[in-house]
Write a protein that holds these residues in place. Structure first.
Motif, PDB file in Angstrom:
ATOM      1  N   MET A 172       0.945  -1.478   0.088  1.00  0.00           N
ATOM      2  CA  MET A 172       0.087  -0.110   0.070  1.00  0.00           C
ATOM      3  C   MET A 172       0.828   1.354  -0.044  1.00  0.00           C
ATOM      4  N   GLY A 173       0.677   2.127  -0.853  1.00  0.00           N
ATOM      5  CA  GLY A 173       1.165   3.481  -1.183  1.00  0.00           C
ATOM      6  C   GLY A 173       2.775   3.439  -0.999  1.00  0.00           C
ATOM      7  N   ALA A 174       3.356   2.610  -1.805  1.00  0.00           N
ATOM      8  CA  ALA A 174       4.709   2.658  -1.944  1.00  0.00           C
ATOM      9  C   ALA A 174       5.085   1.686  -3.028  1.00  0.00           C
ATOM     10  N   VAL A 175       6.434   1.470  -3.270  1.00  0.00           N
ATOM     11  CA  VAL A 175       7.028   0.586  -4.145  1.00  0.00           C
ATOM     12  C   VAL A 175       8.199   0.085  -3.633  1.00  0.00           C
ATOM     13  N   ALA A 176       8.346  -1.409  -3.768  1.00  0.00           N
ATOM     14  CA  ALA A 176       9.524  -2.286  -3.136  1.00  0.00           C
ATOM     15  C   ALA A 176       9.665  -3.496  -3.891  1.00  0.00           C
ATOM     16  N   LYS A 177      11.021  -3.996  -3.671  1.00  0.00           N
ATOM     17  CA  LYS A 177      11.477  -5.212  -4.348  1.00  0.00           C
ATOM     18  C   LYS A 177      11.057  -6.431  -3.599  1.00  0.00           C
ATOM     19  N   PRO A 178      11.020  -7.372  -4.173  1.00  0.00           N
ATOM     20  CA  PRO A 178      10.499  -8.699  -3.376  1.00  0.00           C
ATOM     21  C   PRO A 178      11.504  -9.007  -2.452  1.00  0.00           C
ATOM     22  N   GLY A 179      11.276  -9.416  -1.219  1.00  0.00           N
ATOM     23  CA  GLY A 179      12.242  -9.582  -0.336  1.00  0.00           C
ATOM     24  C   GLY A 179      12.476  -8.530   0.769  1.00  0.00           C
ATOM     25  N   THR A 180      11.724  -7.302   0.413  1.00  0.00           N
ATOM     26  CA  THR A 180      12.060  -6.056   1.298  1.00  0.00           C
ATOM     27  C   THR A 180      11.157  -6.221   2.818  1.00  0.00           C
ATOM     28  N   LEU A 181      11.663  -6.003   3.651  1.00  0.00           N
ATOM     29  CA  LEU A 181      10.880  -6.028   5.062  1.00  0.00           C
ATOM     30  C   LEU A 181       9.737  -5.098   5.041  1.00  0.00           C
TER      31      LEU A 181
END
Length: 205
Positions: A172-181
């Motif tokens: 929700m409301g962000a972008v992250a790579k797989p594996g990010t906490l």
């Protein structure tokens, strides 16, 4: 067969899960010697109603110029097959309805306490805004029990910090790579290992 995208009689046999001999019987017009469930499987593979398949062969037989012996009554045999199919269909519908009713009865028995208490609890909560939610939680246990019996389980507990998995998490409301906490805000659910809805997560502060 063309409409059903079946290229060969071998393909028809495989699609209908019947033997090639059964397909040969159909080709030869020996419909009165075939079992109803075989005809039903062939009709399903050909994507036509069973009664349509039977009526087509009935018309074919009526056009033949070969004399029929008194013991051969194709129209009557086709009619018998149609009646047997209707009886089997009715019996199947009854079995499905009985299974559904049994499942509903078991579910309602599990939820009996909740069904009895919850409307009153909800009303009291509306009347008394100071009522602690902790006191309400025990009354939700029957629902949780039913979900457990049906094989429904949470993907992750709320507030748990887990490695981001796009297949099971909705960030929700962000972008992250797989594996990010990430931190779980809504637990999501699996049904017997299959995804029902993804857990909602966000980046921890």
């Amino acid at each position: 067969m063309h409409r059903a995208n079946i290229a060969s009689y071998r393909g028809l046999a495989a699609q209908a899960a019947v033997s090639r001999w059964q397909v040969q019987q159909l080709k030869m017009g020996n419909i009165d010697q075939m079992r109803v469930h075989v005809l039903a499987q062939l009709a399903e593979a050909l994507q036509v109603p069973l009664h349509h398949l039977l009526s087509q062969f009935k018309k074919k037989e009526s056009r033949t110029n070969q004399p029929l012996s008194p013991s051969q009554k194709p129209a009557q045999k086709v009619e018998t097959l149609q009646q047997e199919y209707q009886r089997l269909q009715a019996r199947m519908e009854q079995s499905v309805e009985a299974a559904r009713s049994h499942l509903q009865t078991e579910a309602l028995q599990t939820l009996e306490t909740w069904l009895t208490q919850w409307p009153t609890i909800a009303q009291r909560a509306q009347e008394n805004e100071s009522l602690s939610a902790v006191k309400v939680l025990p009354f939700v246990e029957p629902v949780q029990q039913l979900m457990a019996e049906w094989g429904v389980e949470a993907i992750a507990p709320v507030n748990a910090e887990v490695a981001y998995d796009p297949q099971h998490h909705q960030l929700m409301g962000a972008v992250a790579k797989p594996g990010t906490l990430v931190r779980v805000t809504h637990s999501g659910a699996l049904h017997k290992g299959k995804l029902l809805h993804r857990a909602k997560v966000k980046l921890p502060r």
